[in-house]
Design an enzyme around this catalytic site. Structure first.
Site, PDB file in Angstrom:
ATOM      1  N   ASP A  88      29.979  39.735  43.448  1.00 17.96           N
ATOM      2  CA  ASP A  88      31.423  39.907  43.596  1.00 17.96           C
ATOM      3  C   ASP A  88      31.752  39.946  45.088  1.00 17.96           C
ATOM      4  OD1 ASP A  88      31.003  40.333  40.871  1.00 17.96           O
ATOM      5  OD2 ASP A  88      32.518  41.921  40.727  1.00 17.96           O
ATOM      6  N   LYS A 132      38.695  37.306  40.738  1.00 13.80           N
ATOM      7  CA  LYS A 132      38.819  38.733  40.431  1.00 13.80           C
ATOM      8  C   LYS A 132      39.971  39.304  41.236  1.00 13.80           C
ATOM      9  CE  LYS A 132      36.014  42.946  41.086  1.00 13.80           C
ATOM     10  NZ  LYS A 132      34.667  43.473  41.404  1.00 13.80           N
ATOM     11  N   LYS A 190      38.653  38.190  36.211  1.00 13.77           N
ATOM     12  CA  LYS A 190      38.277  39.605  36.114  1.00 13.77           C
ATOM     13  C   LYS A 190      39.319  40.485  36.796  1.00 13.77           C
ATOM     14  CE  LYS A 190      34.782  42.975  37.601  1.00 13.77           C
ATOM     15  NZ  LYS A 190      33.494  43.170  38.291  1.00 13.77           N
TER      16      LYS A 190
END
Lengths: 473, 313
Positions: free
Chosen positions: B150, B213, B249
Site C-alpha cells: 500500500d 485506495k 479500497k
C-alpha cells in the site's frame, strides 16, 4: 449477487377508516353525493369510501369559509403564525404516518414521500408561518387578504400541493375551500384532522372531496374570491373560462414538457443522475419533469450508455419497500395514457428501450422507458406524458439547444448541465421557463417561486412572490 | 480495440503536459450531485438475509490494520491470529496490513492460511522522502514476504501540478513490487476536490496500480461515501476504456457495520457484481471487524453480546 431483502415500511402507523366525510366548519360531515372509493394503485385494493361533495355541499363549505374569514383575517399576523407553526410541527410529528399514507394512496415510493414530500410539506408551513406577521414588509404595502380561496389540487404530490396552496393562503389571512384529487384524498383528510388537533378556528380550512364536478363547483362558486389550480392544461383552460368576467383572482400551474440540456463539458455522472431524477422521480408524475433530454451530439454515446446502465439499476416495485426507486402509476386512467403515448412514439418511428424489469402482476405499473431517435415533431416530444418516459433528442450548439428547448407550448422548467458558469447564465437568460435548474433538477424549496410561461400557467407559488397570489395587491 | 486504447493511454504519460491534458480532460465531478447520490445510496435498507450476506462479505473484504508507532511483534501476531479466525463460522479476513518492519511476523503467523499480508510503504503516511527511500522501503516489505504493497502518492507533487513525478514514482514502486499487488493510496482528504480524486484515480491506474485506495487513515476526512463513489466510477470507466479491472479500497473511518454495508451498496449499484469480492474490493479498518462480528452474532442469535465477548487484539 447482492440481492436486497424486502424492507417494507410498516403500515401499522396508519389507521385508514372505512369511510371519510367532508371537512366543513371544523367538523367531518356526510356528503350529499354518491361516495366513491379510493384504491391502493400498487394492489388495486380498496382503501376507503370517500364522501362526494355536491354543489350544495360546496356552498356550505364556502359559507363556512366566509364566516371564518371574518375572524381569521382580523387576527394579528403573529396569532395566525402560531397556528401555522403548530400545524408545521404536527406535520413533522406525524411525518412517518403521513408518508406511509401518501405512498399507499398515491403509489409513490416511501423513500420519496419520507425524504422529499413530507420534509417539504413541513418546510412550506414553517416558511409561510414566518411571513404571517411580516406581510407589511413583503413589498405589497398594507395589502389585505382576498377572502375565500377555492383551491383544486392534483394527485401527483397530494399533501405537498395542499401545503403549497394552504400555507400562503392562511398566512395572508384568507380562508380556504380545498378539493383534493379524486384518486388521492387520504392525506388531505389526515390534514383536516391536524387542523382539528391544532385548534384551528372552524371554517378556516374546509376540505371537499369529489370528482371534477366538485372542483367545478368550487371554482364557479360566486362567493369565492380567489381560485388556485394545479393540474392539466386542459382543465386549466376550462377554469380560466369559468373565471373570466368575474373579479376572482386566478393562478394556474399546469403542464410541462421540460428540456433537460446536457452539454459536452458537463459532469457526466452527475448529469446522468439528474436526468434520472428529472424523469423517473415520482414515476414521472411531475409537471416540471425533465421529459425531453437534449444531449450535445459530441457526448451522445457516452451519455446514453451511462444512462442506460443507470436506468437498469432502478428498483421498480412495492411503494412501501424502503429500497424502491419507482413505485406504481397512480391510476388505470393515467397508465392508459402513458401506454397510448408510448405506443404512438413507437408507431411514429422512435426507438423504445426499457431495462429488463419485472413488474408486479396486480396494480398499475410502467417500466422506466427511454425513446431515442426522437424528433421535435413526434408526439412524445411535444405532449406531456406524465409518466416514466424520456424522449432523447440531440443538439449541436448552445443556440440550437435554446431553440429546441423553447420550441414547445409549455414553459414550466428546464435544466442545464455544464461545468461552465457563464454558459449557465447565458442559457438561463434565453430559456423561456419559470424555473431553470443548473446542474440539478427537481429541486424544490419553499423560498423559491415556482410557476410557468405560456401554456404552463400563470402566477407564482412559493417564496415572497407566492404571497402576491393571496393578497389584494 | 483494447490494445490501441492501452497504447494511447501509455502516450498519455509521455510528458507532464500530455498527462495534464489528459487528466484535465476527464469529465468534471459536481460536488453537490456526487454528495447527493452517495447520500441517497446511504439510505438503502439492508435487512435480514441481505444483511447476513453483506456482513460475511464485508468480513471477507477487511484489511485488518495496525499502523501505530507502538506496534510490536506481539501485537501483529495477535491481530494476525484474529484475522484467520475472526469468530465462529465467520469467514477469514482478506489481509492484514502492517508496517514493513513487521511484515515477517505477519507472514510467519499467517503461513498457509490464505490471509494476505499487506504492508504500507513509500514513507507512509506522508510520502515525504526521496524516490530511492520509497523504493527501498517497498523492497524491504516485499523481501519480507508482503503480498500487497500500500503505497502513498506524493500529494505535494500532485497539488503542484507535477503529475509526471507522481506517475513515475508509482511506476518505480510497481517495479519494486515484483509479484506483489500494488495499492495506491491517494489520500483524498488532502486532495480536497472531487475533480482531484478522479484525476488521481486515473493517474494511479495508468501508472499500473492494481488497487486504488482512499486514505492512509491518518488524515481526515478519509473514506467518505462520495469519494469512494467517485473512485468506483473511475475503475468502472477505466475498465470500459482499457479492459483492465482495478480494485478499490476505502480505508479510514469505516467503523460500523452500517458504514461497511453502505460501502457494499455503493459497489453494488455503481460497478456491480464484478467488484463484489475481496479480489476487487477491500475495507481498510482496525475496529470495524468487531462490530461486524457483533452484528453477525445478533443476526444469528437474536441477542447482542457485550463487548467482552469479542476479543481485542
Amino acid at each position: 449477487m447482492f440481492e436486497y431483502a424486502p424492507a417494507p415500511e410498516s403500515r401499522d402507523v396508519v389507521d385508514i377508516k372505512s369511510s371519510y366525510g367532508l371537512f366543513i366548519d371544523g367538523e367531518f360531515v356526510e356528503g350529499s353525493g354518491k361516495p366513491f372509493k379510493t384504491i391502493d394503485p400498487a394492489t388495486e385494493e380498496k382503501l376507503a369510501e370517500i364522501a362526494s361533495a355536491t354543489s350544495d355541499d360546496v356552498d356550505r363549505a364556502v359559507q363556512s369559509a366566509r364566516k371564518a374569514f371574518g375572524v381569521w383575517s382580523q387576527l394579528p399576523g403573529s396569532e395566525r403564525a402560531k397556528y401555522l407553526f403548530r400545524i408545521a410541527r404536527l406535520i413533522q410529528e406525524r411525518a412517518r404516518e403521513l408518508a406511509v399514507l401518501e405512498s399507499i394512496d398515491n403509489g409513490k415510493p416511501i423513500r420519496e414521500s419520507r425524504d422529499v414530500d413530507l420534509p417539504l410539506v413541513a418546510a412550506h408551513f414553517f416558511y409561510y408561518a414566518g411571513w404571517a406577521d411580516k406581510l407589511k414588509y413583503a413589498g405589497y404595502g398594507d395589502a389585505r387578504p382576498l377572502g375565500v380561496a377555492g383551491q383544486v389540487i392534483p394527485w401527483n404530490f397530494p399533501l405537498l400541493m395542499l401545503a403549497w396552496k394552504i400555507a400562503p393562503a392562511l398566512a395572508c389571512g384568507n380562508t380556504v375551500v380545498l378539493k383534493p384529487a379524486e384518486t388521492t384524498p387520504l392525506t388531505a383528510l389526515a390534514f383536516a384532522e391536524i387542523c382539528q388537533q391544532a385548534d384551528l378556528p372552524p371554517g378556516v380550512v374546509n376540505i371537499v372531496t369529489g370528482a371534477g364536478q366538485t372542483g367545478a363547483a368550487v371554482v364557479a362558486h360566486p362567493d369565492v374570491n380567489k381560485v388556485a389550480f394545479t393540474g392539466s392544461t386542459e382543465v386549466g383552460r376550462i377554469i380560466a373560462r369559468t373565471v373570466a368576467g368575474t373579479d376572482k383572482k386566478l393562478t394556474l400551474e399546469l403542464g410541462g414538457k421540460a428540456a433537460n440540456i446536457v452539454f459536452d463539458d458537463a459532469a457526466i455522472d452527475q448529469a446522468v443522475e439528474g436526468i434520472v431524477n428529472g424523469i423517473f422521480f415520482n414515476q414521472g408524475h411531475v409537471c416540471c419533469a425533465g421529459s425531453r433530454l437534449l444531449v450535445q451530439e459530441s457526448v451522445y454515446d457516452v451519455v446514453l450508455e451511462s444512462l442506460k446502465r443507470r436506468v437498469s439499476t432502478l428498483r421498480v416495485g412495492d411503494p412501501l419497500d424502503k429500497n424502491t426507486d419507482i413505485g406504481a402509476i397512480n391510476s388505470a386512467e393515467q397508465l392508459a395514457k402513458i401506454r397510448e403515448l408510448s405506443d404512438a412514439g413507437e408507431a411514429e418511428g422512435a426507438a423504445r428501450w426499457s431495462p429488463a424489469c419485472e413488474l408486479p402482476a396486480k396494480g398499475f405499473w410502467f417500466a422506466p422507458t427511454l425513446f431515442t431517435e426522437v424528433a421535435q415533431s413526434h408526439r412524445i416530444a411535444r405532449e406531456e406524458i406524465f409518466g416514466p418516459v424520456l424522449s432523447v433528442l440531440t443538439f449541436r450548439t448552445p443556440a440550437e439547444a435554446v431553440e429546441k428547448a423553447n420550441n414547445t407550448p409549455y414553459g414550466l422548467s428546464a435544466g442545464v448541465w455544464t461545468e461552465k458558469g457563464s454558459r449557465i447564465l447565458w442559457m438561463a437568460d434565453r430559456l423561456r421557463a419559470g424555473v431553470v435548474w443548473a446542474n440539478t433538477f427537481n429541486k424544490f424549496d419553499p423560498t423559491s417561486p415556482f410557476g410557468g410561461y405560456k401554456e404552463s400557467g400563470y402566477g407564482r407559488e412559493g417564496g415572497l412572490r407566492g404571497l402576491e397570489a393571496y393578497l389584494d395587491v | 480495440m483494447v490494445s490501441t486504447v492501452t497504447t494511447s493511454l501509455a502516450d498519455v504519460a509521455s510528458s507532464n503536459a500530455a498527462l495534464r491534458a489528459f487528466l484535465h480532460g476527464l469529465p468534471g465531478v459536481d460536488r453537490v450531485g456526487a454528495d447527493q447520490r452517495a447520500a441517497m445510496l446511504g439510505t438503502r435498507s439492508i435487512k435480514t438475509t441481505a444483511k447476513a450476506q453483506a456482513i460475511d462479505l464485508a468480513i471477507s473484504m477487511v484489511d485488518l490494520t495496525t499502523l501505530e508507532g507502538a506496534d510490536t511483534p506481539g501485537k501483529v501476531r495477535a491481530m494476525s491470529t484474529k484475522a484467520m479466525h475472526p469468530g465462529e463460522g465467520a469467514p477469514r479476513v482478506a489481509a492484514v496490513c502492517v508496517y514493513p518492519d513487521l511484515v515477517h511476523v505477519a507472514v510467519e503467523t499467517l503461513k498457509g492460511s490464505g490471509v494476505k499480508v499487506a504492508s504500507v510503504s513509500t514513507a507512509f503516511p506522508s510520502g515525504r522522502s526521496s524516490l530511492e527511500v520509497k523504493v527501498s522501503d517497498t523492497a524491504l516489505a516485499v523481501a519480507a514476504g508482503a503480498d500487497e504493497i500500500d503505497m502513498v502518492i506524493d500529494r505535494g507533487a500532485f497539488l503542484s501540478g507535477d503529475y509526471l513525478k507522481v506517475y513515475e514514482e508509482i511506476v518505480a514502486v510497481k517495479a519494486a513490487c515484483g509479484d506483489a499487488h500494488l495499492k495506491v493510496i491517494l489520500e483524498t482528504g488532502e486532495l480536497a476536490t472531487y475533480d482531484n480524486v478522479r484525476r488521481a484515480s486515473w493517474l494511479a491506474m495508468i501508472a499500473g496500480g492494481d488497487f486504488i485506495k482512499t486514505s492512509t487513515g491518518k488524515v481526515q476526512p478519509a473514506a467518505t461515501l462520495p469519494v469512494t463513489l467517485i473512485m468506483l466510477e473511475a475503475v468502472r470507466d477505466f475498465r470500459a476504456t482499457t479492459g483492465t479491472q482495478i480494485g478499490v479500497k476505502p480505508a479510514g473511518g469505516i467503523r460500523t457495520t452500517k458504514d461497511a454495508i453502505k460501502m457494499l451498496v455503493l459497489v453494488n449499484e455503481t460497478v456491480g457484481d464484478d467488484w463484489l469480492s475481496p479480489d476487487w474490493f477491500r475495507l481498510g479498518a482496525s475496529t470495524l471487524l468487531n462490530d461486524l462480528l457483533m452484528q453477525r452474532q445478533k443476526l444469528t442469535t437474536g441477542r447482542y453480546a457485550g463487548p467482552d465477548y469479542f476479543t481485542l487484539d
